[in-house]
Design an enzyme around this catalytic site. Sequence first.
Site, mmCIF file in Angstrom:
data_model
loop_
_atom_site.group_PDB
_atom_site.id
_atom_site.type_symbol
_atom_site.label_atom_id
_atom_site.label_comp_id
_atom_site.label_asym_id
_atom_site.label_seq_id
_atom_site.Cartn_x
_atom_site.Cartn_y
_atom_site.Cartn_z
ATOM 1 C CG HIS A 143 8.999 4.976 5.155
ATOM 2 N ND1 HIS A 143 9.320 3.857 4.434
ATOM 3 C CD2 HIS A 143 8.010 4.591 6.004
ATOM 4 C CE1 HIS A 143 8.563 2.842 4.821
ATOM 5 N NE2 HIS A 143 7.762 3.269 5.766
ATOM 6 C CG MET A 180 14.796 1.060 -1.053
ATOM 7 S SD MET A 180 16.460 1.480 -0.473
ATOM 8 C CE MET A 180 16.165 3.091 0.246
ATOM 9 C CB SER A 197 9.407 4.346 1.319
ATOM 10 O OG SER A 197 10.608 4.678 1.972
ATOM 11 C CB THR A 198 12.766 5.156 -2.037
ATOM 12 O OG1 THR A 198 13.323 4.712 -0.808
ATOM 13 C CG2 THR A 198 13.838 5.795 -2.891
ATOM 14 C CG ASP A 239 6.285 0.031 6.508
ATOM 15 O OD1 ASP A 239 5.717 -0.703 7.339
ATOM 16 O OD2 ASP A 239 6.129 1.262 6.476
#
Length: 345
Positions: free
Chosen positions: A195, A288, A168-169, A291
């Site tokens: 994401h 973050m 993600s991030t 998940d």
Amino acid sequence: MYKVLVVDDSAFMRQLIKSILEQTGMFSVMVAQTPLIALDRVRKFKFDVITIDYEMPYMNGVELIKKIREVSDSKILMISAYTHPGAHTTFEALSAGAFDYILKPLKEEEIEEFKSELIKKVSAACEEYKKTQTAPTAVEDVKVFKVPIEDSLIERAKVAKVVGIGISTGGPPVLEKMFKSLKKDFSLPILVVQHMPPNFTKAFAERLASITSKCIKEAEDREEVKPGCIYIAKGGYHLAIEEKAGKLYTRVLDLEKIKSHKPSADILFSSIAEACGKDAIGIVMTGMGSDGSDGILEMKMKGAITTAQNEKSCVVFGMPKVAIEKGAIELIMSPEEIVELLNKI
């Protein structure tokens, strides 16, 4: 109280972002309507986070990021347009050093979601910036149970049918570097949940393909998984795989969000556990939230190799940390070490 600089030539957006952040009571907000004013502010004051619009007079957002990076280590959030061209500029911003991006609201009904995302991402960026200003405490030094790349591990990896990545991030620049470093004849298919919203994942796959000269595409439903090809989950849909007659096929699923995410790494990892059992590799990387932690635990219980990115190399250590704490991870490695393992297959 965290200090934030909002850079945007739109008076409406400056006031909207300033109002949202100040109402929390957590942030002190200063604004700048041009890049030149922003650079003056950055030289005079210290900010935890800077939000930047892309389209501005004198220089665009990516150029401004590069200028800011010369004088400040503040975390930078890009305010991005919800378009295909906007996606490409966002990836340029991330490569230039932006921490993350937030999609600009197009309609009034999107403002509430924008408000929630803005507070969440600015808060996360502030926390990460605070960590860089103090002596680092390496969580992996305490929790890590590193397994060397031994022959037995390589032999297990060699029977894998697929690699699954949840990220993600901070993900796009990391994936760019990893895929560029994979050997030319790397033969395992890789499925990636990064994401991202709709309109961004196709552009991301195109960018990766052009940079790496590898087979990288946005996943389509019910296509046979080909050796050496990298499939990016489509924004707004879940990605899974299924096994039929000894072959693996992608599934693009329009189901509810999992842990607020769609696509979800949990869905991908769970499907890999079901389809491949021990013959798979799962990797949880920077991001973050939590998940991927449940799905990769399923993979570990089936005997698959499970890996988490180490804290030091993560932009945000949330997703790997939760997976480690759940006992779902066998190896904790840097992206370079992950590529080293994959290239030995």
